[in-house]
Design an enzyme around this catalytic site. Structure first.
Site, PDB file in Angstrom:
ATOM      1  N   LYS A 109       0.819  -1.213   0.000  1.00 29.25           N
ATOM      2  CA  LYS A 109       0.000   0.000   0.000  1.00 29.25           C
ATOM      3  C   LYS A 109       0.857   1.269   0.000  1.00 29.25           C
ATOM      4  O   LYS A 109       0.398   2.330  -0.411  1.00 29.25           O
ATOM      5  CB  LYS A 109      -0.966  -0.023   1.183  1.00 29.25           C
ATOM      6  CG  LYS A 109      -2.041  -1.099   0.985  1.00 29.25           C
ATOM      7  CD  LYS A 109      -3.037  -1.123   2.114  1.00 29.25           C
ATOM      8  CE  LYS A 109      -4.169  -2.087   1.832  1.00 29.25           C
ATOM      9  NZ  LYS A 109      -3.757  -3.506   1.966  1.00 29.25           N
TER      10      LYS A 109
HETATM   11  C1  LIG Z   1      -4.353  -4.601   1.335  1.00 26.92           C
HETATM   12  C2  LIG Z   1      -3.540  -5.831   1.216  1.00 26.92           C
HETATM   13  C3  LIG Z   1      -3.876  -6.848   0.274  1.00 26.92           C
HETATM   14  C4  LIG Z   1      -5.110  -6.787  -0.594  1.00 26.92           C
HETATM   15  O1  LIG Z   1      -5.039  -5.781  -1.590  1.00 26.92           O
HETATM   16  P1  LIG Z   1      -6.373  -5.306  -2.338  1.00 26.92           P
HETATM   17  O2  LIG Z   1      -5.961  -4.156  -3.206  1.00 26.92           O
HETATM   18  O3  LIG Z   1      -7.308  -4.897  -1.252  1.00 26.92           O
HETATM   19  O4  LIG Z   1      -6.870  -6.464  -3.120  1.00 26.92           O
HETATM   20  C5  LIG Z   1      -3.027  -7.940   0.178  1.00 26.92           C
HETATM   21  N1  LIG Z   1      -1.940  -8.064   0.975  1.00 26.92           N
HETATM   22  C6  LIG Z   1      -1.583  -7.116   1.856  1.00 26.92           C
HETATM   23  C7  LIG Z   1      -0.378  -7.330   2.702  1.00 26.92           C
HETATM   24  C8  LIG Z   1      -2.369  -5.964   2.013  1.00 26.92           C
HETATM   25  O5  LIG Z   1      -2.014  -5.036   2.925  1.00 26.92           O
END
Ligand SMILES: *Cc1c(COP(=O)(O)O)cnc(C)c1O
Length: 456
Positions: A109
């Site tokens: 993120k």
């Molecule tokens: C948020 C997150 C996901 C999922 O991503 P999306 O865009 O919501 O599908 C997967 N792995 C980690 C470690 C995350 O923080």
């Protein structure tokens, strides 16, 4: 580039407005008016650095920030990453692992939220405005959002998290940030309570407009846009069509991969991997999208039932027909279920293959990868690697590594039997002073706090 709503009831917006708005006023999600076709540029892009490639791709979607300014924002955003390639790909056995966790909070993120923080600051400065960001988190989003805007003059951020229900590392990443513009709100309640508080606060127009409340959840277009870059960066280095395995919760990350393919990146398959919260994998295998109960798993950032970004993909599945999309969303709101009839023989979309992966398989994948290759996977990444091994055995697949294993040391220890998952940034959290505000799960208490401590 202008941005339109999936529900079709909002006048087109500029990129800058789309970034500040988040959700469209008609309740839909903002999408670009057209998806650019870049097939004539792929060879020229092949050797570009991550930052230069990001500038090319972001420029296609953003025509209201001068290019030199955009270059500077991108440069600064990715200076916080601890790897010169920003998102390097490493080979582990047959698979390629695309490490997306080199940013400040060790989860993918950061790739989007580091850029979004700089975009916010730039746009607000140009307009002489300020913003109070209010968010609810079950873990990774809150810490990455805080890391994206900490210390910025024209922004305050308030992140609500359920007290005692995020992981230890996730909580420390939110509560050890000393900057005066950061407010970690420890709520006496569940994640659902936090989300309800968020919704109720945004529903109060007086505080929403009076305090200029902004959102950072994954419906913000800039987050999807920033994630397109690493698909091109990793895919173009392979010189042949590639498949990607993507651990999925809110459908944000994999939707960016779908956009990359639609723009012209040669992609063979997108492997969609969920944990036991399998609403998305069921949809791609049956055409039925049905809300269920959230189950708590060892990959908590994917413990999601209703995927907030799914509406964008469904809009394209509906042939960009806002009316048809709105009907589907109304069905879903009313009955907790929608059905999509696929036209051809290839299922919903032949580009996708989908699997749900259970906890035992996830742990076995972490253990197996460690024993065979000496490489530690975090439990989210392991879900994607397991799905790739099942669906494309032997074929090289680029597996997206969405978090560093040190963020989820308990699951890693359970898998390999030893406390192996460490990272200096996580170990350094232990001695730091913590700061958070305890609030009851009460909307008036949250509003009063934001009014008192927010920027005006
Ligand atoms: C948020 C997150 C996901 C999922 O991503 P999306 O865009 O919501 O599908 C997967 N792995 C980690 C470690 C995350 O923080």
């Amino acid at each position: 580039m202008r941005y339109i709503s999936t529900r079709g009831q909002t006048p087109p917006e500029s990129f800058q407005d789309a970034v500040l708005t988040g959700l469209a006023p008609d309740g839909g999600l903002l999408v670009p008016e057209t998806i650019p076709d870049v097939r004539d540029r792929l060879d020229a892009w092949r050797e570009l650095s991550f930052q230069d490639l990001a500038l090319e791709i972001v420029s296609l979607f953003c025509d209201d920030i001068p290019r030199p300014d955009l270059a500077r924002l991108i440069e600064r955003a990715y200076a916080s990453f601890d790897h010169p390639e920003v998102t390097p790909t490493v080979q582990v056995g047959d698979q390629h692992i695309l490490e997306l966790w080199h940013g400040p909070t060790l989860a993918f993120k950061d790739v989007a939220l580091q850029l979004l923080g700089h975009l916010f600051e730039y746009i607000l400065e140009a307009r002489g405005q300020s913003l109070n960001i209010l968010g609810a988190t079950s873990g990774d989003t809150g810490s990455a959002a805080i890391a994206g805007v900490r210390g910025r003059g024209n922004i305050h951020i308030f992140i609500m998290f359920p007290r005692g229900r995020t992981s230890r590392v996730q909580e420390l990443q939110m509560t050890t940030v000393g900057d005066a513009n950061v407010h970690a709100l420890s709520i006496d309640g569940s994640f659902d309570d936090c989300q309800a508080l968020l919704k109720a606060t945004f529903g109060d127009l007086e505080i929403k407009q009076g305090m200029r409340l902004g959102a950072v959840n994954s419906v913000n277009w800039a987050r999807v846009m920033a994630q397109i870059v690493y698909y091109f960066h990793a895919g173009l280095r392979q010189r042949a069509p590639v498949s990607f395995a993507v651990p999925t919760g809110n459908f944000g990350d994999i939707f960016a991969g779908w956009l990359a393919a639609r723009m012209g990146l040669p992609v063979e398959r997108l492997i969609l991997a969920t944990n036991e919260n399998d609403i998305l994998s069921v949809f791609f295998n049956t055409g039925v999208y049905r809300r269920g109960q959230v189950r708590h798993t060892i990959s908590p950032s994917m413990d999601i039932q209703v995927a907030s970004n799914f509406e964008r993909f469904l809009y394209y599945l509906c042939g960009e027909d806002a009316q048809r999309l709105s009907q589907h969303m109304a069905d879903f709101a009313e009955r907790g279920e929608l059905r999509f009839e696929a036209g051809g023989a290839g299922g919903i979309d032949p580009l996708f293959q989908a699997r749900a992966v259970d906890a035992a398989t996830t742990l076995a994948t972490i253990r197996g990868t460690w024993c065979s290759h000496g490489y530690l996977l975090d439990p989210h990444t392991a879900v994607g690697v397991a799905a790739a091994a099942e669906l494309a055995p032997g074929a090289p697949v680029i597996c997206l590594a969405t978090a560093h294993p040190a963020k989820f040391p308990e699951a890693v220890q359970e898998a390999v039997g030893e406390d192996l998952a460490h990272h200096p940034a996580v170990d350094a959290l232990a001695g730091k002073p913590v700061r958070s505000v305890e609030l009851p799960a009460d909307v008036d208490a949250v509003k009063a706090f934001v009014r008192e401590h927010g920027i005006r």
